[in-house]
Design an enzyme around this catalytic site. Structure first.
Site, PDB file in Angstrom:
ATOM      1  N   GLY A 266      33.298  37.888  27.358  1.00  0.00           N
ATOM      2  CA  GLY A 266      32.073  38.347  26.709  1.00  0.00           C
ATOM      3  C   GLY A 266      32.245  38.528  25.210  1.00  0.00           C
ATOM      4  O   GLY A 266      31.483  37.992  24.406  1.00  0.00           O
TER       5      GLY A 266
ATOM      6  N   GLU B 193      43.166  34.877  46.825  1.00  0.00           N
ATOM      7  CA  GLU B 193      43.930  33.917  46.031  1.00  0.00           C
ATOM      8  C   GLU B 193      45.432  34.172  46.155  1.00  0.00           C
ATOM      9  O   GLU B 193      46.217  33.241  46.361  1.00  0.00           O
ATOM     10  CB  GLU B 193      43.551  34.040  44.550  1.00  0.00           C
ATOM     11  CG  GLU B 193      42.199  33.444  44.197  1.00  0.00           C
ATOM     12  CD  GLU B 193      41.627  34.043  42.903  1.00  0.00           C
ATOM     13  OE1 GLU B 193      40.498  33.674  42.538  1.00  0.00           O
ATOM     14  OE2 GLU B 193      42.298  34.882  42.272  1.00  0.00           O
TER      15      GLU B 193
ATOM     16  N   ALA C 158      33.226  35.744  35.001  1.00  0.00           N
ATOM     17  CA  ALA C 158      33.312  35.225  33.643  1.00  0.00           C
ATOM     18  C   ALA C 158      32.008  34.577  33.145  1.00  0.00           C
ATOM     19  O   ALA C 158      31.593  34.855  32.014  1.00  0.00           O
ATOM     20  CB  ALA C 158      34.475  34.236  33.552  1.00  0.00           C
TER      21      ALA C 158
END
Lengths: 449, 449
Positions: free
Chosen positions: A18, A172, A316
């Site tokens: 950001g 993950e 994101a």
């Protein structure tokens, strides 16, 4: 245009997705931009689990913030923001007070241990490069310890890995660790069979990757199990120590425990004295400004905004869109125009499960899983990686990993004699001989030449 | 051939250039090989200075030892050897005693602070991955601190770098740092001009790279000076602290001091109770065995052997040749044949000075300098890098660095608020305004769209 002395001062705290976008979009605006971050690098966090599992190097997924923000109106400072004084319009940092005309807060989130901060040292989470190195070192060390360990029951504990939380990070890590134990490592060890390692993924909720549709959660679970991960949903962890975890009253012995659970907003939010949501995020107006403070914006994982009845996701792409939007609103303010409300366009999101398999949703409608989802995940991540070099270096490392089936950034760089077990001598006593893989029977003496 | 229970046990301590070669050459011999190293990776040390100067990642120049040594007769253990008991034929490690029939010691060298161990924390040396990360972090932090520093005289101290010792490591570090400050960094900073950084290379002897012919030393010195390094030979350092060094009575204020001087053999040598040379290296027979102990070999930087009146150089090619030779002698012993004396064939050696310039001697006769020497250095290092992946990854990083002129593995991963100066506010008081680079005069407001 005003003279330099009185240029409008925009201070951006945080060089993540950001903050970086906001700063870039202000690079040619008639303002002075100061970006503060306590680290000197932007981190491509979605691939951090690959650093933790020895596939990529930290340098592959990071870029120096000051190398990215080279506009001449932009000053980058290595500094930690400790609090914000809205009344006096200053950020209090480790280096003193920094006054602002407009403030953009983009300090993101950290992991939360659900009121058990004492678990942190037993079960590290994954947010920074040092976190990833710590996890990598613990994983690699567990196999080294197992290879040394004379007692079979302790050896099994070294080869038991518990991952708490089946959100994207936990999934993950579990998938990559399963691949590592089943494919990358077995040939490198003599006394242990790493493919027998147990990988337990514990989730308190009824399903894995619970922000995705139920159908995809089920597919993800099946894929994880196919990779060799034991998935336990509805399993609330009630205790963590250096030799395992408790799920209710059940004890699981494991020498390596990783944390992929709770997320909490950066503590900077609490210093503002404005309303926060349950996770500690700052509730923002649709303009992304704090209610009553049109000069203070909050974006990314630190912001809490409900759109169409749903909270914006902490990912994101959302942070980047917010960063761009804030830059636009700041320029509107400077031009005396009204600010525009932010609308997040959900293009989709993906969660990778393992080599060649992922799940994803595109435009809120199209559901993907398996290889097609993984191929899209791969393409998106390469495209978004910031900086030419990183893209190619990551491609290279990935290509290598897939060609050879081996992650190779296997570095233990600290000394750990205090954590390692005694060594079973190369010529062990008769009774434990069974633990040992027999030496090559067919090896022949080589003639000396 | 004997049965498995009584196979001849070869224990190799150290997974560097020498140990790895010895182990590889014994991979198909009728022996059990156990390799101990306190780190899990082999390190391509000649390129470590490029990790310290943010050009390469640690993963680019290291390979997991157990990934390199995959012969089934070879057991790799993460363990630190603490002493050797020659009488009882055991290595005492952090994990207990490991018996051997034949022992190969290849634990190399560490830096020596000439009787001033207290200098170590002010002036880190460069031997391990963690050393390189520490130096990288100190270098990068110095520029970050300079950018924050309000006082010009302290800013100058942050931009003064002292490197002690003008051997290969010191010269490499000085050259790479000069390139970094002159080419990679300047555009990334607003308040300081990194190209004005002072880099002082201090050497007690009368010339730099003193193991090379005088003519090449002079060329190296000129090249260093051309890169921007201030070379001071005949300058013995008499004191080091956290803000600078003393050369005799002269004080040099510098916030970053690096150590590229003395080399001392690994302390394991002292536990043997056999004759050592001045640097603590073990004096070996021409067979590379310890006098009176034909079952114990010492190779690489730990060994002291005079050949044709000159001591063997402490460089990777010599260590590798010794490793291969020891494997040969062990097989001869097993076959009941006499051992062969070792003869080092000096193919040459190179020292890199900076981007595009090096010096070198080939076959003891041909002297090279400048670009041709550098091209050869580059080719040799790529050729010798162990492992396919590393070669290509290093090529890639190098190619990137040369195309862009920027090293990009610029990572500061720890928090350093305690070491950083206060921040000059973005809108500084009138009197220190001069320190600041003026904001872009030509920047125009961008229309909002």
């Amino acid at each position: 245009m005003k003279g330099n002395r009185t240029r409008h001062q925009v201070v951006i705290v945080g060089g993540g997705f950001g903050g970086l976008q906001a700063a870039r979009r202000l690079g040619r605006a008639p303002v002075d931009v100061t970006v503060l971050d306590r680290y000197n690098h932007h981190l491509f966090q979605p691939l951090l689990y690959q650093v933790a599992t020895a596939i990529l190097s930290p340098g592959d997924i990071s870029a120096p913030i000051r190398g990215v923000l080279r506009s001449r109106n932009t000053l980058v400072l290595l500094a930690e923001a400790r609090s914000v004084d809205l009344a006096r319009k200053v950020v209090v940092s480790d280096g003193g007070e920094i006054p602002y005309d407009t403030l953009v807060l983009a300090t993101g989130a950290t992991h939360s241990y659900f009121g058990h901060p004492e678990w942190a040292r037993f079960a590290p989470g994954l947010k920074t490069v040092d976190d990833a190195r710590e996890i990598r070192e613990r994983l690699l060390l567990a196999f080294e310890a197992a290879e040394r360990e004379p007692l079979p029951e302790v050896q099994r504990e070294w080869l038991t890995f518990v991952i708490i939380g089946a959100g994207p990070t936990g999934v993950e890590l579990a998938g990559a660790l399963a691949y590592m134990t089943r494919h990358s490592l077995p040939r490198d060890f003599r006394r242990v069979d790493t493919s027998k390692a147990r990988i337990l993924l514990l989730e308190g909720l009824p399903r894995v990757l619970s922000t995705y549709p139920e159908e995809l959660s089920l597919k993800a679970r099946k894929d994880l199990e196919k990779l060799g991960v034991e998935v336990h949903t509805g399993s609330m962890v009630t205790g963590v120590d250096d030799q395992g975890v408790y799920v209710g009253d059940t004890r699981i012995q494991a020498r390596t425990v990783l944390w992929g659970a709770g997320v909490a907003a950066s503590p900077l939010a609490r210093t503002l004295g404005v309303p926060l949501d349950k996770a500690g995020r700052v509730k923002v107006e649709p303009t992304l400004a704090i209610p009553g403070h049109e000069d203070v914006f909050v974006i990314g994982d630190l912001a809490s905004l409900v759109q169409d009845g749903k909270p914006l996701p902490g990912i994101a792409p959302a942070a980047m869109e917010m960063g761009r939007h804030v830059a636009k609103n700041i320029r509107r303010q400077l031009a005396g125009q009204p600010m525009a409300p932010f609308r997040y366009k959900d293009k989709g999101s993906f969660a990778v499960i393992g080599r060649g398999t992922a799940i994803g949703v595109l435009y809120g409608r199209f559901r993907l899983s398996g290889k097609p989802a993984w191929a899209m995940w791969l393409g998106i991540h390469i495209t978004f990686l910031i900086g030419f070099r990183n893209k190619l270096a990551v491609l290279f490392d990935w290509a290598y990993t897939f060609l050879t089936g081996r992650g190779d950034v296997r570095l233990i760089t600290s000394l750990h004699a205090d954590k390692l077990p005694p060594i079973l001598p190369p010529r062990p006593p008769e009774k434990v001989e069974a633990v040992r893989v027999a030496p090559v029977p067919g090896s022949e003496p080589i003639p000396v030449h």
